[in-house]
Motif scaffolding. Structure first.
Motif, PDB file in Angstrom:
ATOM      1  N   ALA A  33     -15.282 -35.732  -8.790  1.00  0.00           N
ATOM      2  CA  ALA A  33     -13.874 -35.278  -8.621  1.00  0.00           C
ATOM      3  C   ALA A  33     -13.690 -37.198  -8.115  1.00  0.00           C
ATOM      4  O   ALA A  33     -12.328 -36.985  -8.505  1.00  0.00           O
ATOM      5  N   ALA A  34     -14.460 -37.720  -7.769  1.00  0.00           N
ATOM      6  CA  ALA A  34     -13.915 -39.062  -7.776  1.00  0.00           C
ATOM      7  C   ALA A  34     -12.956 -39.957  -8.988  1.00  0.00           C
ATOM      8  O   ALA A  34     -11.787 -40.513  -9.091  1.00  0.00           O
ATOM      9  N   ASN A  35     -13.659 -40.033 -10.213  1.00  0.00           N
ATOM     10  CA  ASN A  35     -12.920 -39.706 -11.376  1.00  0.00           C
ATOM     11  C   ASN A  35     -11.954 -39.024 -11.964  1.00  0.00           C
ATOM     12  O   ASN A  35     -11.029 -39.877 -12.005  1.00  0.00           O
ATOM     13  N   MET A  36     -11.801 -37.680 -11.653  1.00  0.00           N
ATOM     14  CA  MET A  36     -10.834 -37.354 -11.599  1.00  0.00           C
ATOM     15  C   MET A  36      -9.530 -37.796 -11.162  1.00  0.00           C
ATOM     16  O   MET A  36      -8.465 -37.405 -11.566  1.00  0.00           O
ATOM     17  N   LEU A  37      -9.843 -37.993  -9.805  1.00  0.00           N
ATOM     18  CA  LEU A  37      -8.749 -38.177  -8.780  1.00  0.00           C
ATOM     19  C   LEU A  37      -8.340 -39.603  -9.198  1.00  0.00           C
ATOM     20  O   LEU A  37      -7.484 -40.575  -7.503  1.00  0.00           O
ATOM     21  N   GLN A  38      -9.375 -40.619  -9.046  1.00  0.00           N
ATOM     22  CA  GLN A  38      -9.304 -41.846  -9.528  1.00  0.00           C
ATOM     23  C   GLN A  38      -9.482 -42.114  -7.974  1.00  0.00           C
ATOM     24  O   GLN A  38      -8.598 -43.671  -8.139  1.00  0.00           O
ATOM     25  N   SER A  39      -9.944 -42.024  -6.816  1.00  0.00           N
ATOM     26  CA  SER A  39      -9.941 -42.460  -5.180  1.00  0.00           C
ATOM     27  C   SER A  39     -11.326 -41.484  -4.918  1.00  0.00           C
ATOM     28  O   SER A  39     -11.647 -40.443  -5.201  1.00  0.00           O
TER      29      SER A  39
END
Length: 94
Positions: A33-39
Motif C-alpha cells: 500500500a505504501a508503495n502504491m500511495l507513495q506515503s
C-alpha cells in the motif's frame, strides 16, 4: 499460525484474527500500500481499512489463499485512495 487457523478465528469472530493477520502479513501489506500511495501514513490507513474489510467479509467468504485475498483488498483500497488523492490535488491546482 497458518492461514486456516486465522480464517477459523475470523469465523469465530475472535478479534485475535486481526492480530494474527497483522503479525503474519502486516509488513507485506504495508509495503504494498505504501508503495502504491507513495506515503507510509496513507499506506497504514489503507491496511487498517483492509483489515476492516476482511473482518466484514470473513465470514461468509472463506478465502483459499488468505494473503491473495488481503492483497487484492489492499490494492483495491489503495487504488481508490490514490484516485481520490490525485483528484483533490488536481482540483486544488485549478
Amino acid at each position: 499460525m497458518d492461514d486456516k487457523q486465522i480464517i477459523d478465528l475470523f469465523f469465530q469472530r475472535d478479534e485475535d484474527a486481526i492480530n494474527a493477520v497483522d503479525q503474519k502479513y502486516g509488513s507485506k501489506l504495508n509495503a504494498l500500500a505504501a508503495n502504491m500511495l507513495q506515503s507510509r501514513e496513507d499506506g497504514l490507513e489503507c491496511v487498517n481499512d483492509t483489515y476492516m474489510k476482511a473482518w466484514n467479509s470473513i465470514p461468509p467468504a472463506r478465502p483459499e489463499y488468505l494473503f491473495a485475498f488481503l492483497a487484492a483488498s489492499a490494492r483495491n483500497i489503495a487504488t481508490v485512495s490514490y484516485t481520490h488523492l490525485r483528484a483533490h490535488e488536481t482540483l486544488s491546482d485549478l
